[in-house]
Structures are given as structure tokens and as C-alpha cells.
Design an enzyme around this catalytic site. Structure first.
Site, short mmCIF file in Angstrom:
data_model
loop_
_atom_site.label_atom_id
_atom_site.label_comp_id
_atom_site.label_asym_id
_atom_site.label_seq_id
_atom_site.Cartn_x
_atom_site.Cartn_y
_atom_site.Cartn_z
CB SER A 12 -0.98 0.00 1.18
OG SER A 12 -0.31 0.12 2.40
CG ASN A 13 3.65 2.67 2.95
OD1 ASN A 13 3.45 3.85 3.17
ND2 ASN A 13 3.47 1.73 3.87
CG HIS A 101 9.69 1.30 12.19
ND1 HIS A 101 9.94 -0.06 12.16
CD2 HIS A 101 9.27 1.57 13.46
CE1 HIS A 101 9.70 -0.58 13.35
NE2 HIS A 101 9.29 0.39 14.15
CG ASP A 142 13.75 -0.56 12.53
OD1 ASP A 142 13.61 -0.38 11.31
OD2 ASP A 142 13.13 -1.43 13.17
CD GLU A 171 3.22 3.07 7.59
OE1 GLU A 171 3.78 2.51 6.64
OE2 GLU A 171 2.82 2.45 8.60
C1 GRF Z 1 4.08 -0.55 6.74
O1 GRF Z 1 3.40 -0.42 7.96
C2 GRF Z 1 5.51 -0.08 6.88
O2 GRF Z 1 5.67 0.92 7.82
C3 GRF Z 1 6.19 -1.33 7.36
O3 GRF Z 1 5.56 -2.38 6.68
C4 GRF Z 1 4.24 -2.01 6.33
C5 GRF Z 1 4.10 -2.22 4.86
O4 GRF Z 1 2.78 -2.10 4.44
N1 GRF Z 1 7.62 -1.26 7.15
P1 GRF Z 1 2.45 -2.06 2.88
O5 GRF Z 1 3.01 -3.33 2.27
O6 GRF Z 1 3.07 -0.83 2.32
O7 GRF Z 1 0.95 -2.04 2.82
#
Ligand code: GRF
Length: 214
Positions: A12-13, A101, A142, A171
């Protein structure tokens, strides 16, 4: 700026980046590398007609560097990538590799702190604020220099899932802001939260306020 995204999950990011990094913006996602066959991130990349690379051996730094160079990647974003990036790739992209993160580092980070475990730990601690951190990747999990954070309230009655969703919404705003700011500056730059917005990012509304007011 040519952006390569490493992901392991739903992506999703990644989607937030694909949506934001379009002309006339000075950033473009040119490669999505994923170590999990059939992951949502791969589907999202294919839908956006972005090149994908299946990482067969996450520890093979030579293969990773060769692929990144082939696609002339200038900035790497780890967006839910669950494997350790080989030291050779970390060294080659020093200062040009970002990780997102889902908590306010330096708290709630480190080895084994990923996914729902992070939000469970935040709730167990009694913290009243959480939120995403974007930092430069170094050889320690991290622990690299922080580029941006976005405080998000922990609300009474939150479950790990409701907290995750609220942090994830932040995010999706913060990551494109950081990547576009990096593209404009030619390298990652620190974004600082002000009352209304993030300094160099310009027009971002105060998400904290939006979320608390429902
Ligand atoms: C997010 O919460 C990011 O902060 C963490 O992993 C998750 C990834 O989510 N590192 P997506 O695959 O982007 O939905």
C-alpha cells in the site's frame, strides 16, 4: 529521480508512491523488487506497468546491485521489505536508501519489530502517540538517521488493527512527501513537522488534527 522500491507485502505504501510519482513530479518509480511471489506489491507494480524483479536470494548483494544499476536506480525505498538488505547494497546506496517504520523510532524498532508486533508493543506500553518514521538505512535495523516522523494519536479503545490503520494512513501521506522532497533536492532531506504542515513539503494538512477530529 529514479526510485526503486523493495517490498514484501501488500504494497500500500508502494501504491502511494506510484500515485504520487507521476509527471510533472521529478520522481518516478522505475523498479519494484519483491522477495514474495504473488505479493500485492508485485500486482500493483504490474498494474502501473513498472518493471518488477523477483528477489530469489535476498542475501545476494551482487545480484541486487546489478539489478539496481541496470535500472539506473538513484533512490531506494524499503516499503514493507522484511529481509535484511545486503551490506554491499547498503554501502553502495549510503544516504540514498530510505525505510518506513510504523512507529516513532527510536522506540518500538529493531530486529523482530515489524507488522502487528509494533502496534501491539505501542499499545502495551501505554503510549498516547505513535506514527510513522522514515529514516536512512544503515547496517543496523531501524537505527539510521531520521528523515521524517508524523505523530498520530493512540486513542482509547484502540486495537492493534485500528492503530495500524491510523498509522498507515499517515504513512501514505508521509512517504510520498519525503520521496518528492528528496527528488527536488537531489538527495533525502529532513522534513520537520510544523503546526500545519511539513516544512519543505509544502501543502500537507495537519493529519493529526484531521484524524483526531474524525
Ligand atoms: C508498513 O506499515 C511499513 O511501515 C512497514 O511495513 C508495512 C508495509 O505495508 N515497514 P504495505 O506493504 O506498504 O501495505
Amino acid at each position: 529521480m529514479r526510485v526503486g522500491v523493495l517490498a514484501s507485502g501488500s504494497g500500500s505504501n508502494l501504491q502511494a508512491l506510484l500515485d504520487a510519482c507521476r509527471p510533472p513530479e521529478p520522481a518516478e518509480v522505475v523498479l519494484v523488487a519483491c522477495n514474495v511471489p504473488g505479493a500485492g506489491a508485485v500486482e500493483r507494480a504490474q498494474r502501473a506497468a513498472v518493471s518488477t524483479w523477483h528477489i530469489t536470494d535476498p542475501a545476494d548483494g551482487g545480484a541486487m546491485l546489478a539489478t539496481l544499476r541496470h535500472h539506473r536506480v538513484e533512490l531506494i525505498v524499503l516499503a514493507g521489505y522484511l529481509k535484511l538488505v545486503p551490506p554491499a547494497a547498503v554501502a553502495a546506496f549510503e544516504g540514498r536508501m530510505l525505510n518506513i517504520h510504523p512507529a516513532l523510532l527510536p522506540s518500538f524498532g529493531g530486529k523482530g519489530m515489524y507488522g502487528m508486533r509494533v502496534h501491539e508493543a505501542v499499545l502495551a506500553s501505554g503510549a498516547t502517540v505513535s506514527g510513522p518514521t522514515i529514516h536512512l538505512v544503515t547496517s543496523e535495523y531501524d537505527r539510521g538517521p531520521i528523515v521524517a516522523q508524523w505523530p498520530v494519536p493512540v486513542l482509547p479503545g484502540d486495537s492493534p488493527a485500528t492503530l495500524r490503520d491510523r498509522v498507515l494512513a499517515a504513512e501514505h501521506r508521509l512517504l510520498p512527501a519525503v520521496v518528492l522532497a528528496a527528488a527536488r533536492a537531489g538527495r533525502p532531506v529532513r522534513l520537520t513537522a510544523s503546526a500545519q504542515a511539513f516544512g519543505t513539503a509544502g501543502e500537507l494538512p495537519d493529519l493529526t488534527r484531521q484524524l483526531t477530529s474524525g
